[in-house]
Design a protein around this motif. Structure first.
Motif, PDB file in Angstrom:
ATOM      1  N   SER A  61       0.865  -1.174   0.000  1.00 41.07           N
ATOM      2  CA  SER A  61       0.000   0.000   0.000  1.00 41.07           C
ATOM      3  C   SER A  61       0.905   1.227   0.000  1.00 41.07           C
ATOM      4  O   SER A  61       1.992   1.210   0.586  1.00 41.07           O
ATOM      5  N   ASN A  62       0.454   2.280  -0.637  1.00 40.72           N
ATOM      6  CA  ASN A  62       1.272   3.493  -0.718  1.00 40.72           C
ATOM      7  C   ASN A  62       1.350   4.259   0.589  1.00 40.72           C
ATOM      8  O   ASN A  62       2.304   5.003   0.818  1.00 40.72           O
ATOM      9  N   TYR A  63       0.345   4.068   1.477  1.00 43.87           N
ATOM     10  CA  TYR A  63       0.200   5.007   2.590  1.00 43.87           C
ATOM     11  C   TYR A  63      -0.570   4.327   3.702  1.00 43.87           C
ATOM     12  O   TYR A  63      -1.776   4.117   3.585  1.00 43.87           O
ATOM     13  N   MET A  64       0.110   3.965   4.793  1.00 43.86           N
ATOM     14  CA  MET A  64      -0.538   3.252   5.890  1.00 43.86           C
ATOM     15  C   MET A  64      -0.076   3.782   7.240  1.00 43.86           C
ATOM     16  O   MET A  64       1.031   4.314   7.375  1.00 43.86           O
ATOM     17  N   VAL A  65      -0.933   3.607   8.250  1.00 38.99           N
ATOM     18  CA  VAL A  65      -0.528   3.780   9.641  1.00 38.99           C
ATOM     19  C   VAL A  65      -0.052   2.417  10.124  1.00 38.99           C
ATOM     20  O   VAL A  65      -0.782   1.432  10.025  1.00 38.99           O
ATOM     21  N   ASN A  66       1.167   2.352  10.625  1.00 40.46           N
ATOM     22  CA  ASN A  66       1.763   1.098  11.072  1.00 40.46           C
ATOM     23  C   ASN A  66       1.884   1.065  12.594  1.00 40.46           C
ATOM     24  O   ASN A  66       2.285   2.061  13.206  1.00 40.46           O
ATOM     25  N   LEU A 138      -4.423   4.411   4.613  1.00 42.37           N
ATOM     26  CA  LEU A 138      -4.900   5.791   4.681  1.00 42.37           C
ATOM     27  C   LEU A 138      -5.639   6.165   3.407  1.00 42.37           C
ATOM     28  O   LEU A 138      -6.589   6.941   3.435  1.00 42.37           O
ATOM     29  N   GLU A 139      -5.172   5.619   2.287  1.00 45.70           N
ATOM     30  CA  GLU A 139      -5.821   5.844   0.998  1.00 45.70           C
ATOM     31  C   GLU A 139      -5.864   4.529   0.224  1.00 45.70           C
ATOM     32  O   GLU A 139      -5.021   3.661   0.430  1.00 45.70           O
ATOM     33  N   ASP A 140      -6.820   4.423  -0.662  1.00 41.74           N
ATOM     34  CA  ASP A 140      -6.951   3.236  -1.511  1.00 41.74           C
ATOM     35  C   ASP A 140      -6.040   3.403  -2.723  1.00 41.74           C
ATOM     36  O   ASP A 140      -6.484   3.538  -3.853  1.00 41.74           O
ATOM     37  N   GLY A 151      -9.274   3.262   2.442  1.00 44.96           N
ATOM     38  CA  GLY A 151      -8.383   3.936   3.381  1.00 44.96           C
ATOM     39  C   GLY A 151      -9.170   4.757   4.383  1.00 44.96           C
ATOM     40  O   GLY A 151     -10.341   5.107   4.150  1.00 44.96           O
ATOM     41  N   LEU A 152      -8.541   5.080   5.498  1.00 48.39           N
ATOM     42  CA  LEU A 152      -9.194   5.910   6.503  1.00 48.39           C
ATOM     43  C   LEU A 152      -9.654   7.236   5.908  1.00 48.39           C
ATOM     44  O   LEU A 152     -10.732   7.731   6.226  1.00 48.39           O
ATOM     45  N   TYR A 153      -8.826   7.819   5.028  1.00 47.64           N
ATOM     46  CA  TYR A 153      -9.179   9.105   4.438  1.00 47.64           C
ATOM     47  C   TYR A 153     -10.314   8.986   3.419  1.00 47.64           C
ATOM     48  O   TYR A 153     -10.890  10.006   3.022  1.00 47.64           O
ATOM     49  N   LYS A 160     -19.208  13.676   4.370  1.00 49.98           N
ATOM     50  CA  LYS A 160     -18.125  14.369   5.067  1.00 49.98           C
ATOM     51  C   LYS A 160     -17.024  13.386   5.453  1.00 49.98           C
ATOM     52  O   LYS A 160     -17.292  12.322   5.999  1.00 49.98           O
ATOM     53  N   GLN A 161     -15.780  13.760   5.139  1.00 46.59           N
ATOM     54  CA  GLN A 161     -14.620  12.926   5.465  1.00 46.59           C
ATOM     55  C   GLN A 161     -14.484  12.809   6.981  1.00 46.59           C
ATOM     56  O   GLN A 161     -14.496  13.810   7.698  1.00 46.59           O
ATOM     57  N   VAL A 162     -14.356  11.557   7.462  1.00 47.74           N
ATOM     58  CA  VAL A 162     -14.290  11.314   8.902  1.00 47.74           C
ATOM     59  C   VAL A 162     -12.880  11.529   9.443  1.00 47.74           C
ATOM     60  O   VAL A 162     -12.683  12.165  10.476  1.00 47.74           O
TER      61      VAL A 162
END
Length: 196
Positions: A61-66, A138-140, A151-153, A160-162
């Protein structure tokens, strides 16, 4: 059990090597049990795969919380306890999602939102410690083509974005705090319970 949490501001890739024992000590000088969090891409190389079911699959994934958790309180380390703690972390995060008004589904250690896979996770043990890796998209973007991800974003309620950069660190810290508090509560309960 004392557990240290440190969030690393530097962005770096999770390639699977961080699941190795004593990584937090070797990289950051952190002794003992710990939870290390950071944001960065994930691209697990085949040599670092720990789950036999994942052999031959892409985990990226390009962008994750680890989240990397390491525990030294069980000697020898216990794989079952490692997996129970992993599930506890996953369920605590789902609880927080619910509080934000986000419906989700859990299958084992995977969390799904709107049919998209939000998380990845693995638990394992070494000769000296138990380890958990838990990560949230964080993003797909940059995920395997054959897996529907979210993703979370990407999560929205009533348009509305959470989650966003303004509340992400709060989400990370709250997840870790509840996880550590839960483990401490278990230790306290053990210490005050009369055996049968």
């Amino acid at each position: 059990m004392i557990i240290t949490h440190r969030h690393i501001d530097e962005k770096f890739e999770y390639d699977g090597s961080q699941i190795n024992p004593s990584w937090a000590f070797q990289e950051f000088g952190i002794y003992g049990s710990s939870v290390i969090t950071w944001i960065g891409p994930v691209n697990i190389v085949p040599d670092n795969l720990k789950d036999f079911a994942d052999v031959g699959l892409e985990i990226k994934s390009n962008y994750m919380v680890n989240f990397i958790c390491e525990f030294f309180d069980q000697q020898p380390p216990n794989m079952r306890i490692a997996y129970l703690r992993q599930r506890l972390l996953v369920m605590i995060f789902r609880e927080i999602l619910t509080e934000y008004g986000v419906p989700s589904k859990r299958e084992g250690d995977d969390i799904f939102v709107d049919g998209g896979k939000l998380s990845i996770s693995i638990a394992s043990i070494s000769l000296s410690s138990a380890k958990i890796h838990f990560a949230l998209n964080l993003e797909d973007k940059g995920t395997p083509d054959d897996v529907d991800t979210i993703g979370l974003y990407d999560i929205k309620i009533d348009g509305k974005q959470v989650f966003n950069e303004d509340n992400l660190l709060e989400l990370i810290n709250e997840t870790v705090k509840r996880f550590i508090d839960e483990l401490k509560t278990i230790e306290n309960d053990i210490s005050k319970t009369k055996v049968l």
